[in-house]
Design an enzyme around this catalytic site. Structure first.
Site, PDB file in Angstrom:
ATOM      1  N   TYR A 154       0.837  -1.205   0.000  1.00  0.00           N
ATOM      2  CA  TYR A 154       0.000   0.000   0.000  1.00  0.00           C
ATOM      3  C   TYR A 154       0.879   1.266   0.000  1.00  0.00           C
ATOM      4  CZ  TYR A 154      -3.642   3.257   1.631  1.00  0.00           C
ATOM      5  OH  TYR A 154      -4.510   4.318   1.766  1.00  0.00           O
TER       6      TYR A 154
HETATM    7  N1  LIG Z   1      -9.768   6.499   5.303  1.00  0.00           N
HETATM    8  C1  LIG Z   1      -8.487   6.733   5.614  1.00  0.00           C
HETATM    9  O1  LIG Z   1      -8.117   6.819   6.780  1.00  0.00           O
HETATM   10  C2  LIG Z   1      -7.475   6.891   4.515  1.00  0.00           C
HETATM   11  C3  LIG Z   1      -6.145   7.101   4.886  1.00  0.00           C
HETATM   12  C4  LIG Z   1      -5.192   7.268   3.905  1.00  0.00           C
HETATM   13  C5  LIG Z   1      -5.564   7.244   2.571  1.00  0.00           C
HETATM   14  N2  LIG Z   1      -6.857   7.024   2.231  1.00  0.00           N
HETATM   15  C6  LIG Z   1      -7.184   6.980   0.809  1.00  0.00           C
HETATM   16  O2  LIG Z   1      -8.358   7.731   0.558  1.00  0.00           O
HETATM   17  C7  LIG Z   1      -9.086   7.122  -0.528  1.00  0.00           C
HETATM   18  C8  LIG Z   1     -10.509   6.837  -0.090  1.00  0.00           C
HETATM   19  O3  LIG Z   1     -10.486   5.946   0.989  1.00  0.00           O
HETATM   20  P1  LIG Z   1     -11.803   5.592   1.829  1.00  0.00           P
HETATM   21  O4  LIG Z   1     -11.373   5.497   3.235  1.00  0.00           O
HETATM   22  O5  LIG Z   1     -12.883   6.492   1.434  1.00  0.00           O
HETATM   23  O6  LIG Z   1     -12.078   4.090   1.297  1.00  0.00           O
HETATM   24  P2  LIG Z   1     -13.446   3.299   1.057  1.00  0.00           P
HETATM   25  O7  LIG Z   1     -13.070   1.852   1.104  1.00  0.00           O
HETATM   26  O8  LIG Z   1     -14.516   3.783   1.981  1.00  0.00           O
HETATM   27  O9  LIG Z   1     -13.843   3.696  -0.433  1.00  0.00           O
HETATM   28  C9  LIG Z   1     -13.066   3.245  -1.506  1.00  0.00           C
HETATM   29  C10 LIG Z   1     -13.999   2.993  -2.685  1.00  0.00           C
HETATM   30  O10 LIG Z   1     -13.192   2.536  -3.787  1.00  0.00           O
HETATM   31  C11 LIG Z   1     -13.907   1.520  -4.443  1.00  0.00           C
HETATM   32  N3  LIG Z   1     -12.972   0.659  -5.178  1.00  0.00           N
HETATM   33  C12 LIG Z   1     -12.120  -0.263  -4.682  1.00  0.00           C
HETATM   34  N4  LIG Z   1     -11.477  -0.880  -5.679  1.00  0.00           N
HETATM   35  C13 LIG Z   1     -11.917  -0.331  -6.836  1.00  0.00           C
HETATM   36  C14 LIG Z   1     -11.642  -0.561  -8.201  1.00  0.00           C
HETATM   37  N5  LIG Z   1     -10.761  -1.501  -8.593  1.00  0.00           N
HETATM   38  N6  LIG Z   1     -12.264   0.185  -9.119  1.00  0.00           N
HETATM   39  C15 LIG Z   1     -13.178   1.113  -8.754  1.00  0.00           C
HETATM   40  N7  LIG Z   1     -13.505   1.365  -7.478  1.00  0.00           N
HETATM   41  C16 LIG Z   1     -12.882   0.636  -6.524  1.00  0.00           C
HETATM   42  C17 LIG Z   1     -14.638   0.765  -3.354  1.00  0.00           C
HETATM   43  O11 LIG Z   1     -15.737   0.031  -3.873  1.00  0.00           O
HETATM   44  C18 LIG Z   1     -15.054   1.902  -2.442  1.00  0.00           C
HETATM   45  O12 LIG Z   1     -16.343   2.382  -2.786  1.00  0.00           O
HETATM   46  C19 LIG Z   1      -8.298   5.882  -0.918  1.00  0.00           C
HETATM   47  O13 LIG Z   1      -7.458   6.207  -2.003  1.00  0.00           O
HETATM   48  C20 LIG Z   1      -7.492   5.575   0.319  1.00  0.00           C
HETATM   49  O14 LIG Z   1      -6.308   4.843   0.035  1.00  0.00           O
HETATM   50  C21 LIG Z   1      -7.831   6.842   3.176  1.00  0.00           C
END
Ligand SMILES: NC(=O)c1ccc[n+]([C@@H]2O[C@H](COP(=O)([O-])OP(=O)(O)OC[C@H]3O[C@@H](n4cnc5c(N)ncnc54)[C@H](O)[C@@H]3O)[C@@H](O)[C@H]2O)c1
Length: 258
Positions: free
Chosen positions: A162
């Site tokens: 990741y």
């Molecule tokens: N939530 C956190 O604490 C956090 C921390 C660091 C980075 N991020 C980043 O922020 C972004 C959003 O994270 P989140 O917490 O909202 O995650 P989440 O899991 O709630 O949402 C991610 C979405 O991406 C979709 N997804 C997954 N694989 C996919 C694919 N191959 N094609 C299309 N859609 C796909 C999922 O269905 C989901 O709806 C991500 O890039 C994540 O890495 C989040």
């Protein structure tokens, strides 16, 4: 949430694609872009959830469509972007939030898990940026915001795959920013630290991350981020006013990474 504000419509009546738009930060970003007058395409692997998110925006008076995409699959990306163009017009804004995460000790990390994480998080960002940027360059105006991660800035133990994928997203963002700066297209990245979303909660429920009280103590601001914290900044980066900001890593993390 009421109807659209006329002056905001003038400010950002743009076609916006949000990948991973059906959940968490992507869902919040869709709402913020729509409130600023954007016409929003919610793209997600979960087609039903994308459809529900678009219907919810439409019920609030916004123009929105939902479509299925697997960002790791080039043909799927091209098909989804073609759907967006025929429904809404050329793409002007792209926010890439789709990602997968996971925690595993490095020596137990399988080549398959490595490959899938890079394919979705990094190559998926590449596919979507390449699908969108031609429209933006042709129009002489465009905004791309990638969601990276603090893991890509500092590295996180048990997240080699990741962290590497998100470090790649940061470098990709900077390279695109330099290549397209003179064409009116800005490209920036927002690397969250911890934000309360289904992704975070799933990791907590599986015992892979500590509870929110413990995580909050790791944040100088003393709390986890919210979807609104991150979405407000993403929406600003997609506005006309942000036209002189490009190639930047904009931390929205309560001071967790400085
Ligand atoms: N939530 C956190 O604490 C956090 C921390 C660091 C980075 N991020 C980043 O922020 C972004 C959003 O994270 P989140 O917490 O909202 O995650 P989440 O899991 O709630 O949402 C991610 C979405 O991406 C979709 N997804 C997954 N694989 C996919 C694919 N191959 N094609 C299309 N859609 C796909 C999922 O269905 C989901 O709806 C991500 O890039 C994540 O890495 C989040």
């Amino acid at each position: 949430m009421g109807g659209r504000n006329a002056s905001e419509d003038e400010r950002l009546s743009r076609v916006a694609v949000v990948t991973g738009g059906a959940s968490g930060l992507g869902l919040a970003i869709c709402a913020h872009l729509a409130r600023r007058g954007g016409r929003v395409a919610v793209l997600d692997l979960d087609a039903d959830a994308a459809g529900r998110a678009a219907a919810d925006l439409a019920a609030r008076g916004h123009e929105a469509v939902g479509a299925e995409v697997d960002v790791a699959d080039r043909a799927s990306v091209e098909e989804a972007f073609a759907e967006v163009r025929s429904a809404l017009g050329p793409v002007e804004i792209l926010v890439t939030s789709a990602a997968v995460s996971g925690f595993v000790p490095f020596e137990e990390l399988t080549a398959d898990a490595w490959a899938r994480t890079i394919a979705v998080n990094l190559t998926g960002t590449f596919h979507c940026a390449q699908a969108a940027i031609g429209d933006m360059a042709a129009a002489g105006w465009g905004r791309i915001v990638t969601l990276s991660s603090a893991a890509g800035q500092t590295g996180t133990p048990r997240q080699a795959h990741y962290s590497a994928s998100k470090g790649g997203v940061i470098a990709l963002t900077k390279a695109l920013a330099l290549e397209y700066a003179a064409k009116g297209v800005t490209v920036n990245t927002v690397p969250p630290f911890t934000a309360d979303t289904p992704l975070l909660r799933t990791a907590q429920e599986s015992g892979l991350l500590p509870g929110s009280d413990v995580l909050a103590r790791m944040v100088p601001a003393g709390r986890l981020g919210t979807g609104d914290d991150i979405a407000a900044v993403c929406a600003f980066l997609c506005s006309d006013e942000a036209g002189y900001i490009t190639g930047q890593v904009i931390g929205v993390n309560g001071g967790a990474v400085t």
